[in-house]
Design an enzyme around this catalytic site. Structure first.
Site, PDB file in Angstrom:
ATOM      1  N   ALA A  76       0.822  -1.216   0.000  1.00  0.00           N
ATOM      2  CA  ALA A  76       0.000   0.000   0.000  1.00  0.00           C
ATOM      3  C   ALA A  76       0.851   1.258   0.000  1.00  0.00           C
ATOM      4  O   ALA A  76       0.431   2.287  -0.528  1.00  0.00           O
ATOM      5  CB  ALA A  76      -0.955  -0.003   1.189  1.00  0.00           C
ATOM      6  N   THR A  77       2.034   1.200   0.579  1.00  0.00           N
ATOM      7  CA  THR A  77       2.904   2.377   0.536  1.00  0.00           C
ATOM      8  C   THR A  77       3.165   2.754  -0.916  1.00  0.00           C
ATOM      9  O   THR A  77       3.010   3.908  -1.322  1.00  0.00           O
ATOM     10  CB  THR A  77       4.235   2.084   1.259  1.00  0.00           C
ATOM     11  OG1 THR A  77       3.952   1.854   2.637  1.00  0.00           O
ATOM     12  CG2 THR A  77       5.212   3.240   1.120  1.00  0.00           C
ATOM     13  N   ASN A 156      -5.783   3.474  10.548  1.00  0.00           N
ATOM     14  CA  ASN A 156      -4.961   2.384  11.059  1.00  0.00           C
ATOM     15  C   ASN A 156      -4.722   2.458  12.559  1.00  0.00           C
ATOM     16  O   ASN A 156      -4.424   1.455  13.187  1.00  0.00           O
ATOM     17  CB  ASN A 156      -3.619   2.351  10.328  1.00  0.00           C
ATOM     18  CG  ASN A 156      -2.938   3.695  10.281  1.00  0.00           C
ATOM     19  OD1 ASN A 156      -3.510   4.665   9.778  1.00  0.00           O
ATOM     20  ND2 ASN A 156      -1.740   3.775  10.829  1.00  0.00           N
ATOM     21  N   GLN A 184      -6.399  -0.741   5.358  1.00  0.00           N
ATOM     22  CA  GLN A 184      -6.955  -1.384   6.554  1.00  0.00           C
ATOM     23  C   GLN A 184      -8.338  -1.979   6.313  1.00  0.00           C
ATOM     24  O   GLN A 184      -8.847  -2.700   7.174  1.00  0.00           O
ATOM     25  CB  GLN A 184      -7.027  -0.369   7.707  1.00  0.00           C
ATOM     26  CG  GLN A 184      -5.675   0.050   8.262  1.00  0.00           C
ATOM     27  CD  GLN A 184      -4.984  -1.050   9.067  1.00  0.00           C
ATOM     28  OE1 GLN A 184      -5.610  -2.044   9.452  1.00  0.00           O
ATOM     29  NE2 GLN A 184      -3.699  -0.892   9.293  1.00  0.00           N
ATOM     30  N   HIS A 206      -0.874  -7.964   3.302  1.00  0.00           N
ATOM     31  CA  HIS A 206      -0.526  -8.427   4.654  1.00  0.00           C
ATOM     32  C   HIS A 206      -1.462  -7.894   5.724  1.00  0.00           C
ATOM     33  O   HIS A 206      -1.276  -8.198   6.898  1.00  0.00           O
ATOM     34  CB  HIS A 206       0.925  -8.070   4.990  1.00  0.00           C
ATOM     35  CG  HIS A 206       1.180  -6.610   5.224  1.00  0.00           C
ATOM     36  ND1 HIS A 206       1.293  -6.086   6.493  1.00  0.00           N
ATOM     37  CD2 HIS A 206       1.360  -5.586   4.376  1.00  0.00           C
ATOM     38  CE1 HIS A 206       1.534  -4.782   6.400  1.00  0.00           C
ATOM     39  NE2 HIS A 206       1.587  -4.454   5.125  1.00  0.00           N
ATOM     40  N   THR A 244       9.850  -7.476 -12.860  1.00  0.00           N
ATOM     41  CA  THR A 244       9.417  -8.866 -12.924  1.00  0.00           C
ATOM     42  C   THR A 244       8.344  -9.120 -11.875  1.00  0.00           C
ATOM     43  O   THR A 244       8.498  -8.753 -10.716  1.00  0.00           O
ATOM     44  CB  THR A 244      10.617  -9.798 -12.662  1.00  0.00           C
ATOM     45  OG1 THR A 244      11.636  -9.496 -13.615  1.00  0.00           O
ATOM     46  CG2 THR A 244      10.219 -11.253 -12.774  1.00  0.00           C
ATOM     47  N   CYS A 329       4.311   2.252  12.440  1.00  0.00           N
ATOM     48  CA  CYS A 329       5.204   3.176  11.745  1.00  0.00           C
ATOM     49  C   CYS A 329       5.928   4.113  12.684  1.00  0.00           C
ATOM     50  O   CYS A 329       7.054   4.493  12.453  1.00  0.00           O
ATOM     51  CB  CYS A 329       4.429   4.018  10.752  1.00  0.00           C
ATOM     52  SG  CYS A 329       3.141   3.097   9.964  1.00  0.00           S
TER      53      CYS A 329
HETATM   54  C1  LIG Z   1      -3.750   2.845   6.387  1.00  0.00           C
HETATM   55  C2  LIG Z   1      -2.480   2.290   5.860  1.00  0.00           C
HETATM   56  N1  LIG Z   1      -1.993   2.711   4.680  1.00  0.00           N
HETATM   57  C3  LIG Z   1      -0.872   2.248   4.164  1.00  0.00           C
HETATM   58  C4  LIG Z   1      -0.134   1.286   4.797  1.00  0.00           C
HETATM   59  C5  LIG Z   1       1.139   0.811   4.160  1.00  0.00           C
HETATM   60  O1  LIG Z   1       1.043  -0.511   3.731  1.00  0.00           O
HETATM   61  P1  LIG Z   1       2.362  -1.333   3.356  1.00  0.00           P
HETATM   62  O2  LIG Z   1       3.147  -1.428   4.607  1.00  0.00           O
HETATM   63  O3  LIG Z   1       1.878  -2.630   2.867  1.00  0.00           O
HETATM   64  O4  LIG Z   1       3.114  -0.574   2.343  1.00  0.00           O
HETATM   65  C6  LIG Z   1      -0.598   0.792   6.041  1.00  0.00           C
HETATM   66  C7  LIG Z   1       0.126  -0.224   6.827  1.00  0.00           C
HETATM   67  O5  LIG Z   1       1.301  -0.293   6.967  1.00  0.00           O
HETATM   68  C8  LIG Z   1      -1.786   1.317   6.573  1.00  0.00           C
HETATM   69  O6  LIG Z   1      -2.249   0.886   7.740  1.00  0.00           O
HETATM   70  C1  LIG Z   2      20.124  -6.300 -16.073  1.00  0.00           C
HETATM   71  C2  LIG Z   2      18.802  -6.238 -15.385  1.00  0.00           C
HETATM   72  N1  LIG Z   2      18.461  -5.148 -14.688  1.00  0.00           N
HETATM   73  C3  LIG Z   2      17.292  -5.062 -14.035  1.00  0.00           C
HETATM   74  C4  LIG Z   2      16.381  -6.083 -14.048  1.00  0.00           C
HETATM   75  C5  LIG Z   2      15.092  -5.902 -13.332  1.00  0.00           C
HETATM   76  O1  LIG Z   2      14.988  -6.735 -12.213  1.00  0.00           O
HETATM   77  P1  LIG Z   2      13.576  -6.986 -11.519  1.00  0.00           P
HETATM   78  O2  LIG Z   2      12.732  -7.639 -12.516  1.00  0.00           O
HETATM   79  O3  LIG Z   2      13.869  -7.814 -10.337  1.00  0.00           O
HETATM   80  O4  LIG Z   2      13.018  -5.664 -11.143  1.00  0.00           O
HETATM   81  C6  LIG Z   2      16.694  -7.249 -14.780  1.00  0.00           C
HETATM   82  C7  LIG Z   2      15.789  -8.403 -14.886  1.00  0.00           C
HETATM   83  O5  LIG Z   2      14.612  -8.347 -15.006  1.00  0.00           O
HETATM   84  C8  LIG Z   2      17.935  -7.321 -15.441  1.00  0.00           C
HETATM   85  O6  LIG Z   2      18.263  -8.407 -16.146  1.00  0.00           O
END
Ligand SMILES: Cc1ncc(COP(=O)(O)O)c(C=O)c1O
Ligand SMILES: Cc1ncc(COP(=O)(O)O)c(C=O)c1O
Lengths: 395, 127, 395, 127
Positions: A76-77, A156, A184, A206, A244, A329
Site C-alpha cells: 500500500a505504501t 490504522n 486497513q 498483509h 518482474t 510506523c
Molecule cells: C492505512 C495504511 N496505509 C498504508 C499502509 C502501508 O502498507 P504497506 O506497509 O503494505 O506498504 C498501512 C500499513 O502499513 C496502513 O495501515
Molecule cells: C540487467 C537487469 N536489470 C534489471 C532487471 C530488473 O529486475 P527486476 O525484474 O527484479 O526488477 C533485470 C531483470 O529483469 C535485469 O536483467
C-alpha cells in the site's frame, strides 16, 4: 521471552498469513515451473502469467472492480505513492490544489508534503473529535483547481471508518479524483468500487492474511483518471508498474482476496464479539478512555488511552502481549500519535494510547490474557505514579 | 544496525518488581522529598528516611519511561544504608551502563541525577 | 504441453528458487510470529527485525559491503529507479549531465529517458561490436557537470561483462557517482564493492535462486552519495525505502546471498561446461553466429542469431524449450533486440536472436535436448525458407 | 486480459507439420509462382501447379512468423483441388479465424492475401 506465551493483538500492523495461503505460496515457490517470469514468451512463462491473471481476477472480485484496472505493486505504501504522485502530476496542468486529512497514514501524508515542496497547494482537513471527516468540510474545501482528494477508509490507529460513499459522491460531482487508502479495510469490510465510484484505491495483502510485500492499486478506467508512473522500465502492468512479477506473492494476494470474500460475513461479527469482551473487561480502569467514534469504528481495532500512564512503560508492562502504541510506523520513534493529536487529544493522553487489533485467528482466551495483563499493567504503573500527578481523562 | 531489545533483562527485572516504589514505611529523624519533572509529563519523586547521616530508607514514585523507573529502583537499592555524603558522587551514567541503556536513550535518566542533586541540597538545608 | 517435458533454459529471466530457500520462506510464512511487522515495538516485531537484519548482513557479506549501506527494495527495477532518479535529482544543483549506455536494461534506459524529459542532459554510449564499453569513451564523455554514470555489470541479453573496475576508477577520479546494475551478476560473479569503489549497486533475488520481488540497493556511505527517495511514508530502510518489510522475502534474499557466496566457485565452471557443450553442439548450423564477446561473457548465457530465420517462428519451433528472444522484457512486443542493434547487428539477425541461459540446476541432459531441438528448429525453418532468401551471417 | 497462448493448437499443428512446404512435385500444364515480401524480412512465395483450371498442387515457402506459415499451409491444403476462380473469394480473415489468430496479430497474414491476389493476376496473364 518464550514465543508460545506471546499473545498477538497487532493485526492492524500485519496479520498472520493464512496457513492455506502460505502453503499455496510455498507450492508455487517449489513447483517445477511456477517460478517462471510471466513476461517470458514460452510455455512456463505463460503458465506463470496465468497465475498472475487469476490473482488479478480474484482481487477484482473482492472489490467488484474490473481486473484490468488493477496494477500489482509491492504494497500500500507504493500504491499510495503511485496514486497520489501519479494523479497529481498527471493533472498538474489543470490545477495544483489537492486535499487530504491530517489523520492519514504516513505514506499518504508524506506524499502530499513532498508535493507541497514541488509547488502543489494542499488543504489538510482535520477530523472531528470522534476521528471522522465531516463531508461538508470537504465540500467546502474543493475549489475550481482541485484535482485530487485522498481520504482513507479505515484509520490504522483508531479504526475509525470514513464515509467514503459520500466523499466519492462529492468528488464526482465536482470532477475531482478520489483516492482511497483502503489498506486497513480491503478484505475486512465490504467494498464495491463500482458502486462507490472510487477512482483510485490502494490495498496491501498483509493486512488481510496475505503476504507482506504484495499490494495493488485500482485505477478507474475513465477519462481524466490517468497516472504518471513512478517506476520506469518495462511494460508490465500496462506500464503502470514495471519489474518482474513476484508470482508467488501475487498468487498469495489473490488467494487472500478470494478467502476474504468468503470470510467477510463471519470475520466481522467475530471481531465485534472480541472487542466487546475486551472493552467490558477493561473499561472500569481509572483514567481509561476510548479513542475514536464508538459506532463507526472497525470492529478489529480498540484504541484506548490511560491518563497518568507513560505509553512506553505501559507497552513494556504489557509484555508478552503484542500490541501497538499508535501504529507500527511510529513505534520506533516514540512520538505521540499525530492521529490522536489531530482528534484533539492532549499530548499526555495521546502518548499513552494502546492499539489492540485482532482478527480471524484471535480467541476469547487471547482476549482474556489481554484483559488480565492490561489491568495488571495499569495498576502497576498507577502504584508507581507520584500521588498528586494529574489523571484527568478528558483531553 | 541490528535491532536490539531496548530493555536489558536487568532493566526489565527492576521495572517489573520495583520493591522501592511507594512511600516511606519507617520512622526517621529526617524525611526528605525531592520532586522533579521534565515539563512534559515525566515526573519523578524520591523520598529518603535519614537517621544520623545514613540513608535508612529510599523510596520513589515515577510517571516515566521504563528506563527511568528501573534507574530509580536501582538507585534506591544501591544507596539504602549508605551515608548521605556518598550521593555527591552519584552520576546517572553509571546506572545507565549497569542497565545497558542504549546510548541514544541515556538522556532519559538524567532526571534521576536532578532528583539526587535536589535531595543533597535538601540535606544541606536541614543540617 | 506437459510440464514434465519442459526444459528450462531461461535463468537470465528468472531462476528457480533454491528448494531450501523456498522451504525456509515457507517456514517463515507459517511460523507463529515470523510474520510480525519488524517496525512493531514488541517481542514478535523485534524477532522479525532480527530476521531482516540477518538478511542484511548476508547480502552485505556477498558484496563485501557494510550491511547498513543496503536498502531492501522490491527488485532491481526499483533499485535502478531509486539509484538513478535519486542520485540525479539530489545532485541536480551541481550539474545535470548524466552518462549511460544504449545496451542497458530497460529499467535503466527508461529512467534516463524520463530524466531527459525533466531537463537532464544524457550522453548515451554505444558498445563496440563485442558489446563492451571502451573505458576511453567513458573518460572522454565525462564533463565538469557530469554527476552520474550508470553502466551495468553483466548484460542480460548477451551476457557481456563490462569492466566495472575501470569504470569505477574513472568515475572516482572525476568525482562522478557510479551506479552499477548488477541484477545479472550479483550472486553469480564475485563482487567486492569495497575494493571496486562502486557508489550505487542494484541487485535482485530472483536472478540468483532467491524470490522474485526482493531486491536491494547499495548506497555508499560517502559525502555526495545521497539520494532523493522515490517513495515516501515511513522510516524503514533509513527513509530510503518506506513500507512494511516483507519479512519472508527479505529472509529469502538473504539466504540466497549466503548460498551464492558458498556456491560461486562451483557454479561458474558448471555453467562454463554447459555452455561449451551447447556451443559445440550447434555451432556448425548454417547462418549461425554468436552474439557478444566470446571471452568476456558470463558463462551462464549463450546468445546466438541465425541468418534467414524468423525469431518468433524459431521460438515456437523450439518448444518445449524455455528460452528467450532478446530478454523477457521485450518478449511480448516482438521487437528486435535493441541491445544487438546497438552492437551493430542487422535488424534481421537481431530479430532471430535466441538467448539460452542456464545455471546451478541445469544438466547435461537439458543441454542435449536443447541442442537437438535447436538443430531441428533451424533445419525445419530452413526448409520452409524461400530458396533465394539471403542468409548472410555477418551483420 | 488473461494471457492467452498466442498459438492455437491448430496453428501449432500446421506450423510444425506444413506438408505443403517446398516446391511443386508434379508435372502440370501451368506452373505459377507468386512472390511477396514486406520489405523488412518477411517473405512468402506460393507455387501452383494447374491443369485445366484446377489448382492441382499448391506449395509454399516462407520466411515468416508462425501465423503466416500456418496460414500458408492451411491455404494450400484448402485450395488444392479447387478451381482457380475460387481464389477470387479468398480473404485471409477467414483463415485468421480458423487459426484463432488474436485480432492484434491478424495483420501478420495479410501477405497471404497479397500472394493469392498475385497468383490470380498471373493466371489472368496466362489465360
Ligand atoms: C492505512 C495504511 N496505509 C498504508 C499502509 C502501508 O502498507 P504497506 O506497509 O503494505 O506498504 C498501512 C500499513 O502499513 C496502513 O495501515
Ligand atoms: C540487467 C537487469 N536489470 C534489471 C532487471 C530488473 O529486475 P527486476 O525484474 O527484479 O526488477 C533485470 C531483470 O529483469 C535485469 O536483467
Amino acid at each position: 521471552m518464550n514465543r508460545r506465551h506471546l499473545v498477538y493483538l497487532d493485526y492492524a500492523a500485519t496479520t498472520p498469513v493464512d496457513s492455506e495461503i502460505a502453503a499455496a505460496m510455498a507450492d508455487c515457490l517449489q513447483s517445477p515451473y511456477g517460478f517462471a517470469n510471466p513476461s517470458s514468451n514460452h510455455v512456463a512463462g505463460r503458465q506463470s502469467a496465468e497465475l498472475v491473471e487469476r490473482a488479478r481476477a480474484q482481487v477484482g472480485a473482492l472489490l467488484n472492480a474490473e481486473p484490468r484496472d488493477l496494477a500489482f505493486t509491492s504494497g500500500a505504501t507504493e500504491s499510495n505513492n503511485l496514486a497520489i504522485f501519479g494523479a497529481a502530476r498527471h493533472r498538474a496542468h489543470r490545477g495544483k490544489h489537492l486535499i487530504t486529512m491530517t489523520t492519514e497514514h504516513k505514506s499518504v501524508i508524506e506524499c502530499f508534503e513532498a508535493l507541497q515542496r514541488e509547488g502543489f497547494d494542499v488543504t489538510w482537513l482535520d477530523p472531528d473529535k470522534s476521528g471522522k471527516l465531516d463531508p461538508q468540510l470537504l465540500e467546502a474545501a474543493i475549489r475550481d483547481d482541485t484535482q485530487l482528494v485522498s481520504v482513507m477508509h479505515i484509520n490504522n490507529e483508531t479504526g475509525v471508518i470514513q464515509d467514503i460513499a459520500s466523499i466519492a459522491a462529492i468528488c464526482h460531482r465536482r470532477d475531482v479524483l478520489y483516492h482511497c487508502d483502503a489498506a486497513q479495510s480491503a478484505g475486512k469490510l465490504p467494498l464495491d468500487i463500482a458502486a462507490l465510484g472510487i477512482d483510485l484505491l490502494s490495498l496491501t495483502g498483509h493486512k488481510f492474511y496475505g503476504p507482506q510485500g504484495a499490494g495493488a492499486l485500482f485505477v478507474a478506467d475513465r477519462p481524466g483518471c490517468q497516472l504518471e508512473p513512478l517506476l520506469f522500465g518495462g511494460s508490465q502492468e500496462r506500464r503502470r508498474r514495471p519489474g518482474t512479477h513476484a508470482v508467488h506473492q501475487i498468487l498469495g494476494l489473490g488467494l487472500a482476496a478470494e478467502l476474504a470474500l468468503s470470510r467477510l460475513a463471519a470475520d466481522l461479527p467475530h471481531c465485534r464479539r472480541l472487542r466487546e469482551r475486551l472493552w467490558l473487561g477493561i473499561r472500569d480502569l481509572p483514567g481509561l478512555c476510548r479513542n475514536g467514534d464508538e459506532k463507526e469504528t472497525f470492529a478489529g481495532i480498540l484504541n484506548v488511552s490511560t491518563a497518568g500512564v507513560d505509553g512506553e512503560s505501559l507497552m513494556l508492562a504489557l509484555e508478552p502481549l503484542c500490541v501497538a502504541r499508535g501504529s507500527a510506523c511510529n513505534a520506533q520513534s516514540g512520538e505521540s500519535s499525530f492521529v490522536l493529536r489531530a482528534m484533539g487529544r492532549s499530548d499526555a493522553l495521546a502518548q499513552s494510547a494502546i492499539r489492540f487489533s485482532f482478527g480471524r485467528e484471535t480467541t476469547n482466551d487471547d482476549i482474556d490474557v489481554a484483559i488480565e495483563r492490561f489491568r495488571w499493567a495499569v495498576n502497576h504503573l498507577g502504584k508507581l505514579r507520584p500521588p498528586e500527578t494529574a489523571t484527568a481523562t478528558r483531553a | 544496525m541490528a535491532p536490539q531489545d531496548p530493555y536489558s533483562s536487568l532493566l526489565r527485572q527492576y521495572f517489573v518488581s520495583p520493591v522501592h516504589a511507594g512511600a516511606l514505611r519507617g520512622e526517621y529523624s529526617l524525611r526528605l522529598l525531592a520532586k522533579v519533572d521534565d515539563g512534559s509529563g515525566t515526573a519523578l519523586q524520591i523520598e529518603a528516611g535519614i537517621d544520623e547521616g545514613t540513608l535508612k530508607e529510599l523510596r520513589f514514585h515515577a510517571l516515566a519511561c521504563p528506563h527511568l523507573i528501573a534507574a530509580a529502583e536501582l538507585f534506591c537499592e544501591r544507596y539504602e544504608g549508605r551515608q548521605i555524603a556518598t550521593l555527591r558522587d552519584f552520576r546517572s551514567i553509571g546506572i545507565a551502563r549497569e542497565l545497558a541503556i542504549p546510548v541514544s536513550k541515556t538522556g532519559r535518566i538524567l532526571l534521576l541525577e536532578d532528583a539526587v542533586t535536589l535531595l543533597l541540597q535538601e540535606t544541606g538545608n536541614e543540617t
